[in-house]
Motif scaffolding. Sequence first.
Motif, PDB file in Angstrom:
ATOM      1  N   ARG A 296      74.306 -24.983 -12.828  1.00  0.00           N
ATOM      2  CA  ARG A 296      72.918 -25.469 -12.844  1.00  0.00           C
ATOM      3  C   ARG A 296      71.931 -24.338 -13.138  1.00  0.00           C
ATOM      4  O   ARG A 296      70.947 -24.537 -13.854  1.00  0.00           O
ATOM      5  CB  ARG A 296      72.563 -26.134 -11.518  1.00  0.00           C
ATOM      6  CG  ARG A 296      73.196 -27.505 -11.344  1.00  0.00           C
ATOM      7  CD  ARG A 296      72.672 -28.198 -10.143  1.00  0.00           C
ATOM      8  NE  ARG A 296      72.902 -27.366  -8.961  1.00  0.00           N
ATOM      9  CZ  ARG A 296      72.637 -27.739  -7.724  1.00  0.00           C
ATOM     10  NH1 ARG A 296      72.122 -28.915  -7.501  1.00  0.00           N
ATOM     11  NH2 ARG A 296      72.879 -26.951  -6.710  1.00  0.00           N
ATOM     12  N   ILE A 297      72.209 -23.160 -12.600  1.00  0.00           N
ATOM     13  CA  ILE A 297      71.328 -22.012 -12.861  1.00  0.00           C
ATOM     14  C   ILE A 297      71.358 -21.651 -14.339  1.00  0.00           C
ATOM     15  O   ILE A 297      70.312 -21.447 -14.965  1.00  0.00           O
ATOM     16  CB  ILE A 297      71.727 -20.799 -11.992  1.00  0.00           C
ATOM     17  CG1 ILE A 297      71.434 -21.102 -10.529  1.00  0.00           C
ATOM     18  CG2 ILE A 297      70.988 -19.537 -12.441  1.00  0.00           C
ATOM     19  CD1 ILE A 297      71.960 -20.061  -9.567  1.00  0.00           C
ATOM     20  N   TRP A 298      72.571 -21.562 -14.922  1.00  0.00           N
ATOM     21  CA  TRP A 298      72.683 -21.217 -16.345  1.00  0.00           C
ATOM     22  C   TRP A 298      72.038 -22.281 -17.227  1.00  0.00           C
ATOM     23  O   TRP A 298      71.402 -21.965 -18.228  1.00  0.00           O
ATOM     24  CB  TRP A 298      74.135 -20.997 -16.752  1.00  0.00           C
ATOM     25  CG  TRP A 298      74.657 -19.683 -16.264  1.00  0.00           C
ATOM     26  CD1 TRP A 298      75.644 -19.491 -15.337  1.00  0.00           C
ATOM     27  CD2 TRP A 298      74.198 -18.381 -16.634  1.00  0.00           C
ATOM     28  NE1 TRP A 298      75.824 -18.145 -15.124  1.00  0.00           N
ATOM     29  CE2 TRP A 298      74.955 -17.444 -15.903  1.00  0.00           C
ATOM     30  CE3 TRP A 298      73.217 -17.915 -17.503  1.00  0.00           C
ATOM     31  CZ2 TRP A 298      74.758 -16.068 -16.027  1.00  0.00           C
ATOM     32  CZ3 TRP A 298      73.033 -16.535 -17.616  1.00  0.00           C
ATOM     33  CH2 TRP A 298      73.793 -15.642 -16.891  1.00  0.00           C
TER      34      TRP A 298
ATOM     35  N   LEU B 108      60.219 -16.004  -6.299  1.00  0.00           N
ATOM     36  CA  LEU B 108      60.886 -17.062  -7.061  1.00  0.00           C
ATOM     37  C   LEU B 108      61.853 -17.837  -6.169  1.00  0.00           C
ATOM     38  O   LEU B 108      61.839 -19.074  -6.149  1.00  0.00           O
ATOM     39  CB  LEU B 108      61.628 -16.474  -8.266  1.00  0.00           C
ATOM     40  CG  LEU B 108      62.564 -17.428  -9.020  1.00  0.00           C
ATOM     41  CD1 LEU B 108      61.812 -18.618  -9.591  1.00  0.00           C
ATOM     42  CD2 LEU B 108      63.311 -16.664 -10.109  1.00  0.00           C
ATOM     43  N   PHE B 109      62.680 -17.121  -5.414  1.00  0.00           N
ATOM     44  CA  PHE B 109      63.636 -17.805  -4.544  1.00  0.00           C
ATOM     45  C   PHE B 109      62.937 -18.577  -3.434  1.00  0.00           C
ATOM     46  O   PHE B 109      63.365 -19.676  -3.074  1.00  0.00           O
ATOM     47  CB  PHE B 109      64.642 -16.808  -3.959  1.00  0.00           C
ATOM     48  CG  PHE B 109      65.738 -16.448  -4.909  1.00  0.00           C
ATOM     49  CD1 PHE B 109      66.677 -17.398  -5.310  1.00  0.00           C
ATOM     50  CD2 PHE B 109      65.847 -15.169  -5.409  1.00  0.00           C
ATOM     51  CE1 PHE B 109      67.702 -17.073  -6.189  1.00  0.00           C
ATOM     52  CE2 PHE B 109      66.867 -14.828  -6.284  1.00  0.00           C
ATOM     53  CZ  PHE B 109      67.797 -15.791  -6.676  1.00  0.00           C
ATOM     54  N   TYR B 110      61.848 -18.023  -2.888  1.00  0.00           N
ATOM     55  CA  TYR B 110      61.110 -18.739  -1.851  1.00  0.00           C
ATOM     56  C   TYR B 110      60.504 -20.036  -2.389  1.00  0.00           C
ATOM     57  O   TYR B 110      60.605 -21.089  -1.760  1.00  0.00           O
ATOM     58  CB  TYR B 110      60.003 -17.868  -1.260  1.00  0.00           C
ATOM     59  CG  TYR B 110      60.484 -16.765  -0.348  1.00  0.00           C
ATOM     60  CD1 TYR B 110      61.553 -16.952   0.520  1.00  0.00           C
ATOM     61  CD2 TYR B 110      59.850 -15.534  -0.345  1.00  0.00           C
ATOM     62  CE1 TYR B 110      61.981 -15.940   1.357  1.00  0.00           C
ATOM     63  CE2 TYR B 110      60.274 -14.515   0.492  1.00  0.00           C
ATOM     64  CZ  TYR B 110      61.339 -14.726   1.340  1.00  0.00           C
ATOM     65  OH  TYR B 110      61.753 -13.719   2.178  1.00  0.00           O
ATOM     66  N   VAL B 111      59.882 -19.961  -3.554  1.00  0.00           N
ATOM     67  CA  VAL B 111      59.253 -21.154  -4.133  1.00  0.00           C
ATOM     68  C   VAL B 111      60.322 -22.182  -4.503  1.00  0.00           C
ATOM     69  O   VAL B 111      60.198 -23.371  -4.187  1.00  0.00           O
ATOM     70  CB  VAL B 111      58.388 -20.778  -5.358  1.00  0.00           C
ATOM     71  CG1 VAL B 111      57.917 -22.018  -6.111  1.00  0.00           C
ATOM     72  CG2 VAL B 111      57.183 -19.938  -4.924  1.00  0.00           C
TER      73      VAL B 111
ATOM     74  N   GLN C 121      68.180 -23.998   1.883  1.00  0.00           N
ATOM     75  CA  GLN C 121      68.214 -22.822   2.744  1.00  0.00           C
ATOM     76  C   GLN C 121      68.874 -21.639   2.044  1.00  0.00           C
ATOM     77  O   GLN C 121      68.487 -20.492   2.270  1.00  0.00           O
ATOM     78  CB  GLN C 121      68.949 -23.135   4.036  1.00  0.00           C
ATOM     79  CG  GLN C 121      68.157 -23.989   4.984  1.00  0.00           C
ATOM     80  CD  GLN C 121      68.861 -24.156   6.315  1.00  0.00           C
ATOM     81  OE1 GLN C 121      69.980 -23.700   6.499  1.00  0.00           O
ATOM     82  NE2 GLN C 121      68.193 -24.817   7.247  1.00  0.00           N
ATOM     83  N   ALA C 122      69.853 -21.896   1.188  1.00  0.00           N
ATOM     84  CA  ALA C 122      70.535 -20.811   0.473  1.00  0.00           C
ATOM     85  C   ALA C 122      69.540 -20.040  -0.402  1.00  0.00           C
ATOM     86  O   ALA C 122      69.565 -18.806  -0.438  1.00  0.00           O
ATOM     87  CB  ALA C 122      71.672 -21.360  -0.376  1.00  0.00           C
ATOM     88  N   LEU C 123      68.665 -20.754  -1.094  1.00  0.00           N
ATOM     89  CA  LEU C 123      67.663 -20.087  -1.929  1.00  0.00           C
ATOM     90  C   LEU C 123      66.661 -19.323  -1.081  1.00  0.00           C
ATOM     91  O   LEU C 123      66.230 -18.224  -1.452  1.00  0.00           O
ATOM     92  CB  LEU C 123      66.951 -21.106  -2.826  1.00  0.00           C
ATOM     93  CG  LEU C 123      67.797 -21.743  -3.936  1.00  0.00           C
ATOM     94  CD1 LEU C 123      67.012 -22.828  -4.654  1.00  0.00           C
ATOM     95  CD2 LEU C 123      68.305 -20.690  -4.895  1.00  0.00           C
TER      96      LEU C 123
ATOM     97  N   GLY D 275      64.866 -13.961   1.073  1.00  0.00           N
ATOM     98  CA  GLY D 275      64.827 -12.970   2.144  1.00  0.00           C
ATOM     99  C   GLY D 275      65.612 -11.720   1.811  1.00  0.00           C
ATOM    100  O   GLY D 275      65.177 -10.595   2.104  1.00  0.00           O
ATOM    101  N   LEU D 276      66.750 -11.891   1.151  1.00  0.00           N
ATOM    102  CA  LEU D 276      67.557 -10.748   0.741  1.00  0.00           C
ATOM    103  C   LEU D 276      66.790  -9.839  -0.219  1.00  0.00           C
ATOM    104  O   LEU D 276      66.767  -8.619  -0.049  1.00  0.00           O
ATOM    105  CB  LEU D 276      68.855 -11.236   0.096  1.00  0.00           C
ATOM    106  CG  LEU D 276      69.801 -10.162  -0.422  1.00  0.00           C
ATOM    107  CD1 LEU D 276      70.392  -9.377   0.732  1.00  0.00           C
ATOM    108  CD2 LEU D 276      70.907 -10.800  -1.251  1.00  0.00           C
TER     109      LEU D 276
END
Length: 174
Positions: A4-6, A152-155, A163-165, A170-171
């Motif tokens: 899905r990301i690709w 980007l990951f937070y939004v 939660q994974a995103l 956070g990472l």
Amino acid sequence: FVTRIWTYLWQERLPLLVILGCFIFSGFLVSPLRNVPLIDDWTYVWSVENLIKTGHLAVLDWNGHYPILQILLGGLVSLLFGFSFGVLRLLTVSLAIVGCMALYLTLREAELDRERSLLGALTLAVNPVFFCLSFSFMTDVPFLSMMTIALLFYVAGTRRESQALLWMGGLFAV
């Protein structure tokens, strides 16, 4: 998940290539491979050189902070491609490209159209301070790039209720 990301990135390939092209064109104008210090990047380069030679992480007392991730990445890149100011600058330029792409994708996540999102990312890319520091080994651009990736990951995590995103955000924030 990775598929899905690709797929998502493939749909946004043209604007992302425009951002990449902007930096490649700028690189021809700036010649970032010159092996000379710029501004104060010699202090961070010293830390990378010390890490390569001694295997120990050290920062000059002159530094006001400890860019551990940048030093570790610089050490890895130097081991792979050789140690020089130019090679370390290419690391910073790469992080600048990724940061501008992350800003573009964040604006797309905020439901802006492609043109406005690209304009926002290119505005960051050609900002005089960001542009100049992108072609140095200073810490400002890597910090800003990590911040835009985290954003980007937070939004995306908030919009998708993932939660994974959010953890990925956070990472990158750390």
